[in-house]
Design a protein around this motif. Sequence first.
Motif, short mmCIF file in Angstrom:
data_model
loop_
_atom_site.label_atom_id
_atom_site.label_comp_id
_atom_site.label_asym_id
_atom_site.label_seq_id
_atom_site.Cartn_x
_atom_site.Cartn_y
_atom_site.Cartn_z
N VAL A 83 -48.66 -45.31 13.98
CA VAL A 83 -47.62 -44.52 14.64
C VAL A 83 -46.70 -45.42 15.45
O VAL A 83 -45.47 -45.27 15.40
CB VAL A 83 -48.25 -43.42 15.52
CG1 VAL A 83 -47.24 -42.80 16.45
CG2 VAL A 83 -48.88 -42.36 14.64
N LEU A 84 -47.28 -46.36 16.18
CA LEU A 84 -46.43 -47.27 16.96
C LEU A 84 -45.53 -48.12 16.07
O LEU A 84 -44.37 -48.38 16.40
CB LEU A 84 -47.30 -48.19 17.82
CG LEU A 84 -47.91 -47.53 19.05
CD1 LEU A 84 -48.82 -48.50 19.76
CD2 LEU A 84 -46.83 -47.05 19.99
N MET A 102 -57.72 -45.53 16.33
CA MET A 102 -56.91 -46.65 16.77
C MET A 102 -56.01 -47.16 15.65
O MET A 102 -54.88 -47.58 15.90
CB MET A 102 -57.79 -47.77 17.30
CG MET A 102 -58.38 -47.48 18.64
SD MET A 102 -57.11 -47.24 19.89
CE MET A 102 -57.17 -45.51 20.15
N VAL A 103 -56.48 -47.10 14.41
CA VAL A 103 -55.62 -47.49 13.30
C VAL A 103 -54.44 -46.52 13.19
O VAL A 103 -53.30 -46.93 12.96
CB VAL A 103 -56.43 -47.54 11.98
CG1 VAL A 103 -55.53 -47.68 10.78
CG2 VAL A 103 -57.41 -48.69 12.03
N ASN A 109 -40.98 -47.62 15.72
CA ASN A 109 -40.02 -48.71 15.93
C ASN A 109 -39.39 -48.60 17.31
O ASN A 109 -38.18 -48.46 17.47
CB ASN A 109 -38.96 -48.71 14.83
CG ASN A 109 -38.16 -49.99 14.83
OD1 ASN A 109 -38.54 -50.97 15.46
ND2 ASN A 109 -37.04 -49.99 14.13
N LEU A 110 -40.25 -48.67 18.33
CA LEU A 110 -39.78 -48.55 19.70
C LEU A 110 -39.08 -49.83 20.13
O LEU A 110 -39.57 -50.92 19.93
CB LEU A 110 -40.96 -48.31 20.65
CG LEU A 110 -41.70 -47.00 20.46
CD1 LEU A 110 -42.91 -46.97 21.37
CD2 LEU A 110 -40.80 -45.83 20.75
N ASN A 134 -46.11 -54.17 26.22
CA ASN A 134 -46.03 -54.07 24.77
C ASN A 134 -46.99 -52.98 24.28
O ASN A 134 -48.19 -53.05 24.55
CB ASN A 134 -46.40 -55.42 24.15
CG ASN A 134 -46.13 -55.47 22.67
OD1 ASN A 134 -45.93 -54.45 22.02
ND2 ASN A 134 -46.12 -56.67 22.13
N PRO A 135 -46.51 -51.95 23.56
CA PRO A 135 -47.39 -50.87 23.13
C PRO A 135 -48.48 -51.30 22.14
O PRO A 135 -49.57 -50.76 22.15
CB PRO A 135 -46.46 -49.84 22.50
CG PRO A 135 -45.14 -50.46 22.40
CD PRO A 135 -45.12 -51.69 23.22
N VAL A 136 -48.20 -52.29 21.31
CA VAL A 136 -49.21 -52.77 20.36
C VAL A 136 -50.34 -53.46 21.11
O VAL A 136 -51.53 -53.25 20.82
CB VAL A 136 -48.58 -53.69 19.31
CG1 VAL A 136 -49.64 -54.27 18.40
CG2 VAL A 136 -47.56 -52.94 18.49
#
Length: 165
Positions: free
Chosen positions: A69-70, A63-64, A74-75, A23-25
């Motif tokens: 961007v992530l 980081m914010v 909407n990956l 998970n990218p988040v």
Amino acid sequence: MSVFYFVAFLSIFFALMTIFTKNPVHSVLYLVITFFTFTVHYILLNAQFLAVVNFIVYMGAIMVLFLFVLMLLNLNKDTEPLKSNLVKLMGVIAGACLLLTVGGSLRVLEISQPIVMKNPDIGLVGNLGKVLFSDFLLPFEISSILLLTAMVGAVLLAKNEPKKA
């Protein structure tokens, strides 16, 4: 010294979690924790200014931006292209080169005695300010003019000009 090794273990663990999380988040959140462990390392090394800058700039701002961007990208799995075997092979070769470099540097590194700083006040903000405004005043002022020029240029480029009818 045991606090240093514990925080070093946490740094390596969370850095690996950043890489291996699907998970990218979650990956970005692990990266925030990794930066926090770097801040603890800076404090242990008596570099309070670097610790504060790392905390504010990297953990706070960058980081914010990564999270925004992530969320804006909407990956999802349907739109991600399949990676070819050549890309995977290049990744394995790059990882092997990294491990070879780290292994070689650890083999050369020999520390028989604990490192003791000659001047324990070297990382304090007051001493940094004294050096910055005495020995490095001209480069500091030139960099401030350069940043001001870049900021004015960015504002002029972003400014919408009214259309002439």
